[in-house]
Design a protein around this motif. Structure first.
Motif, PDB file in Angstrom:
ATOM      1  N   VAL A   1       0.838  -1.199   0.000  1.00 59.52           N
ATOM      2  CA  VAL A   1       0.000   0.000   0.000  1.00 59.52           C
ATOM      3  C   VAL A   1       0.880   1.258   0.000  1.00 59.52           C
ATOM      4  O   VAL A   1       0.634   2.201  -0.757  1.00 59.52           O
ATOM      5  CB  VAL A   1      -0.984  -0.007   1.192  1.00 59.52           C
ATOM      6  N   HIS A   2       1.919   1.268   0.833  1.00 54.07           N
ATOM      7  CA  HIS A   2       2.828   2.420   0.838  1.00 54.07           C
ATOM      8  C   HIS A   2       3.482   2.607  -0.526  1.00 54.07           C
ATOM      9  O   HIS A   2       3.607   3.738  -1.011  1.00 54.07           O
ATOM     10  CB  HIS A   2       3.907   2.275   1.915  1.00 54.07           C
ATOM     11  N   MET A   3       3.884   1.507  -1.173  1.00 58.49           N
ATOM     12  CA  MET A   3       4.502   1.614  -2.500  1.00 58.49           C
ATOM     13  C   MET A   3       3.515   2.184  -3.514  1.00 58.49           C
ATOM     14  O   MET A   3       3.886   3.006  -4.357  1.00 58.49           O
ATOM     15  CB  MET A   3       5.024   0.254  -2.946  1.00 58.49           C
ATOM     16  N   ALA A   4       2.261   1.771  -3.430  1.00 53.32           N
ATOM     17  CA  ALA A   4       1.245   2.305  -4.335  1.00 53.32           C
ATOM     18  C   ALA A   4       1.041   3.797  -4.092  1.00 53.32           C
ATOM     19  O   ALA A   4       0.910   4.583  -5.036  1.00 53.32           O
ATOM     20  CB  ALA A   4      -0.074   1.546  -4.152  1.00 53.32           C
ATOM     21  N   LEU A   5       1.058   4.184  -2.829  1.00 52.45           N
ATOM     22  CA  LEU A   5       0.904   5.605  -2.506  1.00 52.45           C
ATOM     23  C   LEU A   5       2.105   6.420  -2.990  1.00 52.45           C
ATOM     24  O   LEU A   5       1.944   7.535  -3.493  1.00 52.45           O
ATOM     25  CB  LEU A   5       0.711   5.784  -1.001  1.00 52.45           C
ATOM     26  N   ILE A   6       3.304   5.877  -2.836  1.00 53.29           N
ATOM     27  CA  ILE A   6       4.506   6.567  -3.323  1.00 53.29           C
ATOM     28  C   ILE A   6       4.413   6.763  -4.838  1.00 53.29           C
ATOM     29  O   ILE A   6       4.680   7.857  -5.350  1.00 53.29           O
ATOM     30  CB  ILE A   6       5.785   5.784  -2.951  1.00 53.29           C
ATOM     31  N   ALA A   7       4.015   5.711  -5.557  1.00 49.81           N
ATOM     32  CA  ALA A   7       3.901   5.815  -7.013  1.00 49.81           C
ATOM     33  C   ALA A   7       2.860   6.862  -7.405  1.00 49.81           C
ATOM     34  O   ALA A   7       3.100   7.697  -8.284  1.00 49.81           O
ATOM     35  CB  ALA A   7       3.544   4.451  -7.612  1.00 49.81           C
ATOM     36  N   GLY A   8       1.716   6.841  -6.745  1.00 51.35           N
ATOM     37  CA  GLY A   8       0.666   7.814  -7.056  1.00 51.35           C
ATOM     38  C   GLY A   8       1.060   9.232  -6.711  1.00 51.35           C
ATOM     39  O   GLY A   8       0.798  10.173  -7.474  1.00 51.35           O
ATOM     40  N   LEU A   9       1.697   9.411  -5.564  1.00 47.56           N
ATOM     41  CA  LEU A   9       2.147  10.742  -5.157  1.00 47.56           C
ATOM     42  C   LEU A   9       3.202  11.262  -6.125  1.00 47.56           C
ATOM     43  O   LEU A   9       3.175  12.425  -6.537  1.00 47.56           O
ATOM     44  CB  LEU A   9       2.698  10.694  -3.729  1.00 47.56           C
ATOM     45  N   THR A  10       4.110  10.382  -6.529  1.00 47.31           N
ATOM     46  CA  THR A  10       5.151  10.758  -7.488  1.00 47.31           C
ATOM     47  C   THR A  10       4.515  11.216  -8.796  1.00 47.31           C
ATOM     48  O   THR A  10       4.898  12.254  -9.352  1.00 47.31           O
ATOM     49  CB  THR A  10       6.098   9.569  -7.734  1.00 47.31           C
ATOM     50  N   GLN A  11       3.538  10.468  -9.285  1.00 46.80           N
ATOM     51  CA  GLN A  11       2.864  10.844 -10.536  1.00 46.80           C
ATOM     52  C   GLN A  11       2.202  12.210 -10.410  1.00 46.80           C
ATOM     53  O   GLN A  11       2.297  13.035 -11.323  1.00 46.80           O
ATOM     54  CB  GLN A  11       1.818   9.788 -10.913  1.00 46.80           C
ATOM     55  N   GLN A  12       1.534  12.454  -9.290  1.00 45.31           N
ATOM     56  CA  GLN A  12       0.878  13.746  -9.117  1.00 45.31           C
ATOM     57  C   GLN A  12       1.885  14.888  -9.108  1.00 45.31           C
ATOM     58  O   GLN A  12       1.645  15.945  -9.691  1.00 45.31           O
ATOM     59  CB  GLN A  12       0.062  13.753  -7.819  1.00 45.31           C
ATOM     60  N   TRP A  13       3.026  14.690  -8.441  1.00 47.50           N
ATOM     61  CA  TRP A  13       4.048  15.736  -8.390  1.00 47.50           C
ATOM     62  C   TRP A  13       4.708  15.943  -9.740  1.00 47.50           C
ATOM     63  O   TRP A  13       5.146  17.053 -10.057  1.00 47.50           O
ATOM     64  CB  TRP A  13       5.070  15.438  -7.294  1.00 47.50           C
ATOM     65  N   LEU A  14       4.803  14.911 -10.566  1.00 45.10           N
ATOM     66  CA  LEU A  14       5.370  15.078 -11.897  1.00 45.10           C
ATOM     67  C   LEU A  14       4.413  15.824 -12.822  1.00 45.10           C
ATOM     68  O   LEU A  14       4.825  16.669 -13.610  1.00 45.10           O
ATOM     69  CB  LEU A  14       5.715  13.715 -12.518  1.00 45.10           C
ATOM     70  N   VAL A  15       3.134  15.529 -12.723  1.00 47.15           N
ATOM     71  CA  VAL A  15       2.146  16.093 -13.641  1.00 47.15           C
ATOM     72  C   VAL A  15       1.665  17.476 -13.210  1.00 47.15           C
ATOM     73  O   VAL A  15       1.519  18.378 -14.033  1.00 47.15           O
ATOM     74  CB  VAL A  15       0.936  15.133 -13.786  1.00 47.15           C
ATOM     75  N   ASP A  16       1.421  17.669 -11.924  1.00 46.26           N
ATOM     76  CA  ASP A  16       0.792  18.912 -11.453  1.00 46.26           C
ATOM     77  C   ASP A  16       1.352  19.324 -10.090  1.00 46.26           C
ATOM     78  O   ASP A  16       0.658  19.256  -9.075  1.00 46.26           O
ATOM     79  CB  ASP A  16      -0.722  18.691 -11.367  1.00 46.26           C
TER      80      ASP A  16
END
Length: 194
Positions: free
Chosen positions: A154-169
Motif C-alpha cells: 500500500v505504501h509503494m502504491a501511494l509513493i507511485a501515485g504521489l510521485t505521478q501527481q508531483w510530476l504532472v501537477d
C-alpha cells in the motif's frame, strides 16, 4: 576509471538529459567518451546498460527516501511522524531528481515490452517491501509476513501515485501533511466501518 564505469556514468547522464526512450547507443558512447562497441562488450545491449543505470538510480532514490531521515522519522518516533517524514522525503526527492524520476516512468512503460526490465523492477519492488514496513512502522508490531507485505505494498502504491501527481501537477499535488491527513481519515473510516 574503466569503460564499464564510464558507460554507467554516461548512461545516468543520458537518462537525466534525454530520457529512457530517446537515448541512443551513440548518445551513450559519446557521454562515456568510449567506442560504440564497448556498450555491447560490457553490457550486451543499449537496453541492458540503460536498465542497469536506471535500476542503480532507482535503488539510490529508494535509499534516500528511507534513509537520512529527520529525527521525527526514526524508529523510536511514532508511526504517524515516520510516515509524514517519509512523504516529505518522497516529495523532496521528486522535486530535486525530477529528470531521473521521469526516466523511471518511461522505463516502467518500456517494461511492457521488455521482460528483463519488468523482472528487474519487480525484483526491486519485492526486495523493498519488508524494509519499507520496518522503516515506517518499526519492527516490533508483531505483524505476520502477509500483513507486512500488504502494508508495504500500500505504501509503494501511494509513493507511485504521489510521485505521478508531483510530476504532472506540482502546484496542486498534495503535500506530506495532506497525505498524512488523508491516510488518518481513511483509517478512521475503515475502523468505524464507514
Amino acid at each position: 576509471m574503466g569503460h564499464r564505469e564510464e558507460l554507467m556514468r554516461g548512461a545516468r547522464r543520458c537518462l537525466e538529459e534525454r530520457g529512457y526512450a530517446r537515448t541512443t547507443s551513440r548518445d551513450l558512447a559519446a557521454a562515456a567518451n568510449a567506442p560504440l562497441g564497448t556498450i555491447n562488450y560490457h553490457y550486451g545491449s543499449k537496453e541492458a546498460l540503460l536498465n542497469a543505470a536506471l535500476m542503480e538510480a532507482l535503488n539510490e532514490w529508494g535509499e534516500r527516501i528511507v534513509s537520512g531521515r529527520p529525527a521525527q522519522s526514526r524508529p523510536d518516533a511514532g508511526s504517524v511522524a515516520r510516515s509524514a517524514a517519509m512523504w516529505a522525503q518522497v516529495i523532496d526527492t521528486v522535486v530535486r531528481e525530477r529528470p531521473m524520476i521521469v526516466a523511471a516512468v518511461e522505463a516502467h512503460a518500456q517494461a511492457e515490452r521488455s521482460p528483463e526490465i519488468r523482472r528487474q523492477i519487480a525484483e526491486a519492488f519485492e526486495s523493498t517491501r519488508p524494509r519499507l514496513a520496518a522503516e515506517l512502522h518499526g519492527d516490533d508490531l508483531g505483524w505476520d509476513e502477509e500483513t507486512t507485505r500488504a502494508v508495504s505494498s500500500v505504501h509503494m502504491a501511494l509513493i507511485a501515485g504521489l510521485t505521478q501527481q508531483w510530476l504532472v501537477d506540482p502546484e496542486r499535488a498534495p503535500g506530506a501533511r495532506e497525505v498524512a491527513l488523508g491516510l488518518r481519515a481513511i483509517a478512521r473510516a475503515l475502523e468505524s466501518g464507514g
